[in-house]
Design a protein around this motif. Structure first.
Motif, PDB file in Angstrom:
ATOM      1  N   TRP A 145       0.878  -1.570   0.156  1.00  0.00           N
ATOM      2  CA  TRP A 145       0.287   0.441   0.339  1.00  0.00           C
ATOM      3  C   TRP A 145       0.439   0.851  -0.191  1.00  0.00           C
ATOM      4  O   TRP A 145       1.577   1.081   1.052  1.00  0.00           O
ATOM      5  CB  TRP A 145      -0.697   0.434   1.072  1.00  0.00           C
ATOM      6  CG  TRP A 145      -2.165   1.316   1.201  1.00  0.00           C
ATOM      7  CD1 TRP A 145      -1.655   2.420   1.970  1.00  0.00           C
ATOM      8  CD2 TRP A 145      -3.296   1.512   0.622  1.00  0.00           C
ATOM      9  NE1 TRP A 145      -3.039   3.173   1.494  1.00  0.00           N
ATOM     10  CE2 TRP A 145      -3.639   2.488   0.503  1.00  0.00           C
ATOM     11  CE3 TRP A 145      -3.869   0.533  -0.409  1.00  0.00           C
ATOM     12  CZ2 TRP A 145      -4.682   3.505   0.201  1.00  0.00           C
ATOM     13  CZ3 TRP A 145      -4.722   0.791  -0.970  1.00  0.00           C
ATOM     14  CH2 TRP A 145      -5.204   2.408  -0.567  1.00  0.00           C
ATOM     15  N   GLY A 146       0.842   2.324  -1.166  1.00  0.00           N
ATOM     16  CA  GLY A 146       1.580   3.680  -1.019  1.00  0.00           C
ATOM     17  C   GLY A 146       3.006   3.445  -1.279  1.00  0.00           C
ATOM     18  O   GLY A 146       3.604   4.054  -1.854  1.00  0.00           O
ATOM     19  N   GLN A 147       3.412   1.904  -2.267  1.00  0.00           N
ATOM     20  CA  GLN A 147       4.881   1.934  -1.837  1.00  0.00           C
ATOM     21  C   GLN A 147       5.036   0.642  -3.102  1.00  0.00           C
ATOM     22  O   GLN A 147       4.654  -0.571  -2.983  1.00  0.00           O
ATOM     23  CB  GLN A 147       5.528   1.391  -0.897  1.00  0.00           C
ATOM     24  CG  GLN A 147       5.749   2.364   0.464  1.00  0.00           C
ATOM     25  CD  GLN A 147       6.826   1.938   1.037  1.00  0.00           C
ATOM     26  OE1 GLN A 147       7.242   0.619   1.280  1.00  0.00           O
ATOM     27  NE2 GLN A 147       6.934   2.772   2.153  1.00  0.00           N
ATOM     28  N   THR A 158       8.166   7.717 -11.863  1.00  0.00           N
ATOM     29  CA  THR A 158       7.045   8.660 -10.963  1.00  0.00           C
ATOM     30  C   THR A 158       5.861   8.351 -11.779  1.00  0.00           C
ATOM     31  O   THR A 158       6.355   9.521 -13.210  1.00  0.00           O
ATOM     32  CB  THR A 158       7.811   9.947 -10.348  1.00  0.00           C
ATOM     33  OG1 THR A 158       8.640   8.836  -9.544  1.00  0.00           O
ATOM     34  CG2 THR A 158       6.068   9.672  -9.770  1.00  0.00           C
ATOM     35  N   THR A 194      -5.682  11.092 -13.242  1.00  0.00           N
ATOM     36  CA  THR A 194      -5.455   9.014 -12.415  1.00  0.00           C
ATOM     37  C   THR A 194      -6.109   8.395 -13.436  1.00  0.00           C
ATOM     38  O   THR A 194      -5.617   7.051 -13.646  1.00  0.00           O
ATOM     39  CB  THR A 194      -5.924   9.827 -10.969  1.00  0.00           C
ATOM     40  OG1 THR A 194      -7.973  10.116 -11.157  1.00  0.00           O
ATOM     41  CG2 THR A 194      -5.651  10.638 -10.308  1.00  0.00           C
ATOM     42  N   LYS A 216       4.870   6.207  -5.733  1.00  0.00           N
ATOM     43  CA  LYS A 216       3.611   5.869  -5.016  1.00  0.00           C
ATOM     44  C   LYS A 216       2.998   5.404  -6.829  1.00  0.00           C
ATOM     45  O   LYS A 216       2.436   4.361  -5.470  1.00  0.00           O
ATOM     46  CB  LYS A 216       3.221   7.473  -4.317  1.00  0.00           C
ATOM     47  CG  LYS A 216       1.712   6.749  -4.313  1.00  0.00           C
ATOM     48  CD  LYS A 216       1.117   8.074  -3.169  1.00  0.00           C
ATOM     49  CE  LYS A 216      -0.043   8.357  -2.976  1.00  0.00           C
ATOM     50  NZ  LYS A 216      -0.827   9.329  -2.748  1.00  0.00           N
ATOM     51  N   ASP A 217       3.320   6.237  -7.258  1.00  0.00           N
ATOM     52  CA  ASP A 217       2.704   5.667  -8.345  1.00  0.00           C
ATOM     53  C   ASP A 217       3.388   5.694  -9.598  1.00  0.00           C
ATOM     54  O   ASP A 217       4.435   6.661  -9.938  1.00  0.00           O
ATOM     55  CB  ASP A 217       1.828   6.582  -8.888  1.00  0.00           C
ATOM     56  CG  ASP A 217       0.315   7.204  -8.182  1.00  0.00           C
ATOM     57  OD1 ASP A 217      -0.124   5.680  -7.409  1.00  0.00           O
ATOM     58  OD2 ASP A 217       0.515   7.614  -7.410  1.00  0.00           O
ATOM     59  N   HIS A 240      -1.301   2.578 -10.239  1.00  0.00           N
ATOM     60  CA  HIS A 240      -1.870   3.439  -9.046  1.00  0.00           C
ATOM     61  C   HIS A 240      -0.829   2.807  -7.507  1.00  0.00           C
ATOM     62  O   HIS A 240      -2.074   0.434  -7.959  1.00  0.00           O
ATOM     63  CB  HIS A 240      -3.125   3.671  -8.440  1.00  0.00           C
ATOM     64  CG  HIS A 240      -3.076   5.135  -9.565  1.00  0.00           C
ATOM     65  ND1 HIS A 240      -3.095   5.574  -9.033  1.00  0.00           N
ATOM     66  CD2 HIS A 240      -4.369   4.998 -10.177  1.00  0.00           C
ATOM     67  CE1 HIS A 240      -3.812   6.833 -10.483  1.00  0.00           C
ATOM     68  NE2 HIS A 240      -4.406   6.568 -10.627  1.00  0.00           N
ATOM     69  N   SER A 241      -0.833   2.426  -6.427  1.00  0.00           N
ATOM     70  CA  SER A 241       0.138   1.344  -5.509  1.00  0.00           C
ATOM     71  C   SER A 241      -1.070   1.613  -4.718  1.00  0.00           C
ATOM     72  O   SER A 241      -1.006   0.674  -3.432  1.00  0.00           O
ATOM     73  CB  SER A 241       1.225   1.737  -4.833  1.00  0.00           C
ATOM     74  OG  SER A 241       0.779   3.628  -3.981  1.00  0.00           O
ATOM     75  N   THR A 242      -2.238   2.545  -4.613  1.00  0.00           N
ATOM     76  CA  THR A 242      -3.158   3.124  -3.282  1.00  0.00           C
ATOM     77  C   THR A 242      -4.609   2.004  -4.541  1.00  0.00           C
ATOM     78  O   THR A 242      -6.096   3.108  -4.055  1.00  0.00           O
ATOM     79  CB  THR A 242      -3.326   4.427  -2.958  1.00  0.00           C
ATOM     80  OG1 THR A 242      -3.532   4.977  -4.028  1.00  0.00           O
ATOM     81  CG2 THR A 242      -2.494   4.269  -1.876  1.00  0.00           C
ATOM     82  N   CYS A 243      -4.546   1.431  -5.381  1.00  0.00           N
ATOM     83  CA  CYS A 243      -6.278   1.246  -6.114  1.00  0.00           C
ATOM     84  C   CYS A 243      -5.618  -0.630  -6.402  1.00  0.00           C
ATOM     85  O   CYS A 243      -5.029  -0.672  -6.626  1.00  0.00           O
ATOM     86  CB  CYS A 243      -6.036   2.108  -7.465  1.00  0.00           C
ATOM     87  SG  CYS A 243      -6.214   3.780  -7.252  1.00  0.00           S
TER      88      CYS A 243
END
Length: 90
Positions: free
Chosen positions: A11-13, A35, A43, A24-25, A87-90
């Protein structure tokens, strides 16, 4: 030039083989990574971009991040030159 493997995802990384950066992404392609700055493209990719790629014979898959990384790394392991945007948070 080969595509770099996604070495880790949490998550996030994200870590990409051959890079010292923790993303992060990120965007990856044969020979590199960087990045993903959302201010450049937003997005999500517009449907016109997906249509353009498909029209030019480029396979496009839109997947949840964990599945996308698995698919991407499987293609890399087969020696396929592949790129991705993650995306590391999706």
């Amino acid at each position: 030039m080969t595509s770099p493997e996604i070495a880790s995802l949490s998550w996030g990384q994200m870590k990409v083989q051959g890079s010292n950066t923790t993303y992060k992404d990120c965007k990856v392609w044969p020979g590199g990574s960087r990045t993903w700055d959302w201010r450049e493209t937003g997005t999500e990719f517009p449907s016109s971009t997906v249509e353009y790629l498909k029209k030019h014979g480029i396979d496009v898959q839109v997947l949840q991040t964990e599945q996308a990384v698995k698919e991407y790394n499987a293609l890399v392991a087969q020696g396929v030159r592949v790129g991705g945007v993650f995306h590391s948070t999706c």
